[in-house]
Design a protein around this motif. Structure first.
Motif, PDB file in Angstrom:
ATOM      1  N   ALA A  96       0.827  -1.205   0.000  1.00 33.29           N
ATOM      2  CA  ALA A  96       0.000   0.000   0.000  1.00 33.29           C
ATOM      3  C   ALA A  96       0.859   1.251   0.000  1.00 33.29           C
ATOM      4  O   ALA A  96       0.603   2.212  -0.744  1.00 33.29           O
ATOM      5  CB  ALA A  96      -0.944  -0.003   1.208  1.00 33.29           C
ATOM      6  N   VAL A  97       1.901   1.262   0.817  1.00 30.98           N
ATOM      7  CA  VAL A  97       2.747   2.456   0.940  1.00 30.98           C
ATOM      8  C   VAL A  97       3.537   2.702  -0.337  1.00 30.98           C
ATOM      9  O   VAL A  97       3.596   3.830  -0.847  1.00 30.98           O
ATOM     10  CB  VAL A  97       3.681   2.319   2.158  1.00 30.98           C
ATOM     11  N   THR A  98       4.149   1.652  -0.885  1.00 31.68           N
ATOM     12  CA  THR A  98       4.949   1.847  -2.097  1.00 31.68           C
ATOM     13  C   THR A  98       4.058   2.118  -3.306  1.00 31.68           C
ATOM     14  O   THR A  98       4.428   2.886  -4.205  1.00 31.68           O
ATOM     15  CB  THR A  98       5.857   0.636  -2.328  1.00 31.68           C
ATOM     16  N   PHE A  99       2.900   1.525  -3.342  1.00 33.56           N
ATOM     17  CA  PHE A  99       1.903   1.833  -4.381  1.00 33.56           C
ATOM     18  C   PHE A  99       1.545   3.315  -4.319  1.00 33.56           C
ATOM     19  O   PHE A  99       1.487   4.006  -5.348  1.00 33.56           O
ATOM     20  CB  PHE A  99       0.686   0.941  -4.147  1.00 33.56           C
ATOM     21  N   ALA A 100       1.317   3.818  -3.104  1.00 36.52           N
ATOM     22  CA  ALA A 100       1.021   5.241  -2.940  1.00 36.52           C
ATOM     23  C   ALA A 100       2.200   6.100  -3.394  1.00 36.52           C
ATOM     24  O   ALA A 100       2.015   7.163  -4.003  1.00 36.52           O
ATOM     25  CB  ALA A 100       0.677   5.542  -1.482  1.00 36.52           C
ATOM     26  N   ALA A 101       3.422   5.639  -3.122  1.00 35.75           N
ATOM     27  CA  ALA A 101       4.607   6.380  -3.547  1.00 35.75           C
ATOM     28  C   ALA A 101       4.669   6.472  -5.069  1.00 35.75           C
ATOM     29  O   ALA A 101       5.022   7.511  -5.637  1.00 35.75           O
ATOM     30  CB  ALA A 101       5.862   5.712  -2.994  1.00 35.75           C
ATOM     31  N   GLY A 102       4.329   5.367  -5.737  1.00 34.55           N
ATOM     32  CA  GLY A 102       4.310   5.395  -7.191  1.00 34.55           C
ATOM     33  C   GLY A 102       3.284   6.368  -7.738  1.00 34.55           C
ATOM     34  O   GLY A 102       3.555   7.105  -8.709  1.00 34.55           O
ATOM     35  N   LEU A 103       2.114   6.392  -7.136  1.00 36.03           N
ATOM     36  CA  LEU A 103       1.081   7.345  -7.552  1.00 36.03           C
ATOM     37  C   LEU A 103       1.552   8.782  -7.346  1.00 36.03           C
ATOM     38  O   LEU A 103       1.355   9.646  -8.207  1.00 36.03           O
ATOM     39  CB  LEU A 103      -0.203   7.094  -6.751  1.00 36.03           C
ATOM     40  N   ALA A 104       2.185   9.029  -6.191  1.00 34.76           N
ATOM     41  CA  ALA A 104       2.665  10.374  -5.901  1.00 34.76           C
ATOM     42  C   ALA A 104       3.743  10.797  -6.896  1.00 34.76           C
ATOM     43  O   ALA A 104       3.792  11.955  -7.334  1.00 34.76           O
ATOM     44  CB  ALA A 104       3.200  10.438  -4.471  1.00 34.76           C
ATOM     45  N   ALA A 105       4.617   9.858  -7.262  1.00 43.52           N
ATOM     46  CA  ALA A 105       5.673  10.176  -8.211  1.00 43.52           C
ATOM     47  C   ALA A 105       5.121  10.523  -9.586  1.00 43.52           C
ATOM     48  O   ALA A 105       5.770  11.204 -10.379  1.00 43.52           O
ATOM     49  CB  ALA A 105       6.645   8.994  -8.318  1.00 43.52           C
ATOM     50  N   GLN A 106       3.908  10.060  -9.862  1.00 41.52           N
ATOM     51  CA  GLN A 106       3.268  10.328 -11.149  1.00 41.52           C
ATOM     52  C   GLN A 106       2.341  11.539 -11.080  1.00 41.52           C
ATOM     53  O   GLN A 106       1.591  11.809 -12.017  1.00 41.52           O
ATOM     54  CB  GLN A 106       2.488   9.078 -11.597  1.00 41.52           C
ATOM     55  N   GLY A 107       2.369  12.285  -9.964  1.00 42.74           N
ATOM     56  CA  GLY A 107       1.628  13.527  -9.876  1.00 42.74           C
ATOM     57  C   GLY A 107       0.268  13.432  -9.232  1.00 42.74           C
ATOM     58  O   GLY A 107      -0.462  14.434  -9.164  1.00 42.74           O
ATOM     59  N   TYR A 108      -0.111  12.253  -8.734  1.00 42.62           N
ATOM     60  CA  TYR A 108      -1.389  12.133  -8.039  1.00 42.62           C
ATOM     61  C   TYR A 108      -1.205  12.476  -6.558  1.00 42.62           C
ATOM     62  O   TYR A 108      -0.081  12.608  -6.058  1.00 42.62           O
ATOM     63  CB  TYR A 108      -1.968  10.731  -8.232  1.00 42.62           C
TER      64      TYR A 108
END
Length: 641
Positions: free
Chosen positions: A374-386
């Motif tokens: 969940a945390v790393t998935f969220a990090a990926g989303l954040a890195a893509q501007g979400y």
């Protein structure tokens, strides 16, 4: 209805030895009485209901077949262990479940020798059972280790890490996969669909049983060849199994509510020499109690309830819960910003994200019991501007600390963490208390860490999180209802690292973080009545600290006290460090920190827990008076009469 059911057979069972004196034909009646006793007890105490009802027959069969406690029975999570507790000598205390001084709602090592491993978090059972099995192997001791793990818990990677190493245990390790098609909420992801396909393969046991019967009639060389045929037949019937690829001999699916058949299968598994075994048992959550069967998620954890109607006791009308306020505020942010998305780890209703998902189904992600992902998935989303909001109980975020550090903090990614159940949590006890998040987050560079004092502050902080794109930010809030203040019509963006003065005084400064603010204000009232003028500040931010405000308070008051609902190492520790770094300690400042005690507090009512921790108004007053060397009647200690 609270009358106890008639349980003549169960009344004769005071432990597993008594159970094993029964015939297998008597076990269905015992299971029926055990289920009635669980329903009766939980109707009085509240607690986890559906999961326990689903494993009644399995619990009976396991204790009947295996030599517990020599054979180690380890329940994953442990919330389904009420039938187990009744059968292992704790029936006389079962109506004290989750109460102060009563039985834990989970397995607990110091409660019974039949609880060899404590649990309350998910997916630990196979690793622990493997440890028991290898220890017995190394020590030449008899006994097997049996892990009972739910299908929801199989979504966590730790279960597979353990299975990948299970070969070393040989036939000393048995895993029971309790497949009830639920964890708390309906399961998600590919694994649940895979298990469903196995369950739907009605031919599986028939093909296998025929192959085994045929093989047993053959001479040894042909018997070995026939075993290969059996394996091929099983592959044809089921499409192969992931579990066998991991080195387990797979048995199932089997009916988890046919206790006599379960006994027969478990006896064969117990006596087999195939190596690690996995028995796929299909159960129904809430089995045998119609309201729980019809609404398994609503009857996972219950308040006291009426047995006949199933109606649960309703809480007294009052303010909304912090969880609901968070959910409503997050929905508001998502309505304003299409980049806002929400993530939960198998707790959609517990975190309020079920409401978010109903409003924005494409923007809510339940990843299963997989906090690390969940945390790393969220990090990926954040890195893509979400703008991801990762809503996880404080105690469960501990399971993903490396990801918080490595994947979020080091990269300074703007992941928003909503830490529900921060502080003490009442009946769930030490395993679910959110005691450590301030300590483990405030040490990390780049992090902003907030704590809401009430529901208005919570709304403002959710808005602040949504607009904060400069790095990771966390917001902690407790279990339970707010204090009853009117919610704002529109949220405000808070200035990062700035606290607020709630009331002004001259002699004592109380620096509060979080929902102890109301107790701090009560303490100030008591101190005022004793002639001690008190300032109360809501710091809002544990990181970054409002150093300007803190310095002013520390240098203008005779004594200062920090108050937080967290363990040592959090807010107070950082205030002490700041005071030390800036030379304020050298100036003779009377600075005291108040936090949770250095122990794991057992379950009780939250107000009792906080009083025991000294974090109520009386505790704050006592700390101030002690710092000023004044006793409770206002006399300076050591002064001459």
């Amino acid at each position: 209805m609270t009358e106890r059911p008639e349980t003549p057979m169960l009344d004769t069972v005071h432990g597993p030895d008594d159970l094993r004196r029964l015939t297998s034909e008597q076990l269905p009646q015992l299971a029926e009485e055990l289920r009635a006793e669980v329903i009766s007890a939980v109707s009085v105490t509240g607690g986890h209901l559906g999961a326990g009802l689903g494993v009644v027959e399995l619990t009976v069969a396991l204790h009947y077949v295996f030599d517990t406690p020599r054979d180690r029975l380890i329940w994953d999570v442990g919330h389904q262990c009420y039938p187990h507790k009744i059968l292992t000598g704790r029936r006389d205390r079962i109506r004290t479940l989750r109460m102060g001084g009563g039985l834990s709602g989970f397995t607990k090592r110091d409660e019974s020798e039949y609880d060899p491993f404590g649990a309350a978090h998910s997916s630990t059972s196979i690793s622990a059972a493997l440890g028991f099995a290898i220890a017995n192997k190394l020590g030449g001791a008899p006994g097997k280790a049996i892990a009972v793990i739910g299908d929801g818990a199989m979504s966590a990677g730790m279960a597979y890490e353990a299975m990948n190493n299970a070969q070393a245990a040989g036939n000393r390790l048995i895993v029971i996969l309790n497949d009830n098609d639920m964890s708390i909420a309906p399961p998600v992801g590919g694994l649940s669909h895979y298990l469903a396909r196995l369950v739907s393969s009605g031919k599986y046991l028939t093909v296998r049983q025929l192959a085994q019967r045929f093989a047993r009639k053959l001479p040894e060389p042909l018997h070995n060849a026939a075993r290969k045929v059996e394996e091929y037949a099983r592959g044809m019937a089921t499409g192969g199994t992931l579990f066998e690829e991991l080195g387990f001999y797979y048995v199932g699916p089997v009916d988890g509510h046919n206790v006599e058949r379960l006994v027969h299968i478990l006896e064969n598994v117990r006596d087999a020499d195939e190596g690690p075994m996995l028995v796929h048992v299909v159960t129904k959550k809430g089995k045998g109690y119609a309201p729980a069967e019809a609404a398994a998620d609503k009857y996972h954890g219950v308040q006291k309830f009426d047995i006949i109607s199933g109606e649960q006791a309703k809480a007294e009308p009052g303010p909304p819960s912090y969880t609901n306020v968070f959910a409503k505020a997050l929905i508001g942010e998502a309505e304003r910003d299409e980049k806002v998305v929400a993530i939960t780890a198998a707790m959609p209703s517990g975190t309020g994200l079920d409401k978010f998902g109903a409003r924005f189904p494409e923007r809510m992600f339940d990843v299963g019991i997989a906090e690390q992902h969940a945390v790393t998935f969220a990090a990926g989303l954040a890195a893509q501007g979400y703008r991801p909001f990762c809503a996880i109980y404080s105690t469960f975020l501990q399971r993903a600390y490396d990801q918080v550090v490595h994947d979020v903090a080091i990269q300074n990614l703007p992941v928003r963490f909503g830490l529900d159940r921060a502080g003490l949590v009442g009946a769930d006890g030490a395993t679910h208390a959110g005691s450590f998040d301030l300590a483990y987050l405030c040490t990390l560079p780049n992090f902003v860490v907030m704590a809401a004092a009430d529901e208005v502050e919570l709304v403002h902080m959710v808005h602040t999180m949504a607009l904060h794109d400069q790095g990771p930010i966390a917001l902690r809030y407790p279990r339970g209802n707010g204090v009853g203040v009117a919610l704002p019509t529109s949220p405000e963006r808070l200035e990062i690292g700035k606290g607020r003065i709630v009331r002004e005084g001259k002699k004592v400064a109380i620096l509060s973080l979080g929902t102890r603010l109301r107790e701090a204000e009560k303490a100030a009232d008591i101190l005022e009545s004793m002639g001690l003028s008190a300032t109360v500040a809501d710091l809002r931010f544990a990181k970054p600290l409002d150093e300007q405000l803190i310095r002013r308070l520390l240098t203008s008051h005779e004594v200062a006290v920090t108050v937080e609902e967290a363990a040592v190492g959090g807010f107070g520790a950082h205030v002490l460090t700041m005071a030390s770094d800036q030379g304020l300690i050298d100036a003779g400042l009377k600075l005291r920190t108040m936090r949770l005690p250095d122990l794991f507090q057992d379950q009780d009512k939250p107000e009792k827990q906080y009083a025991d921790a000294g974090l109520d108004a009386d505790g704050i007053v006592g700390t101030v008076l002690k710092a000023l060397r004044i006793n409770s009647v206002g006399v300076v200690e050591g002064a001459r009469a």
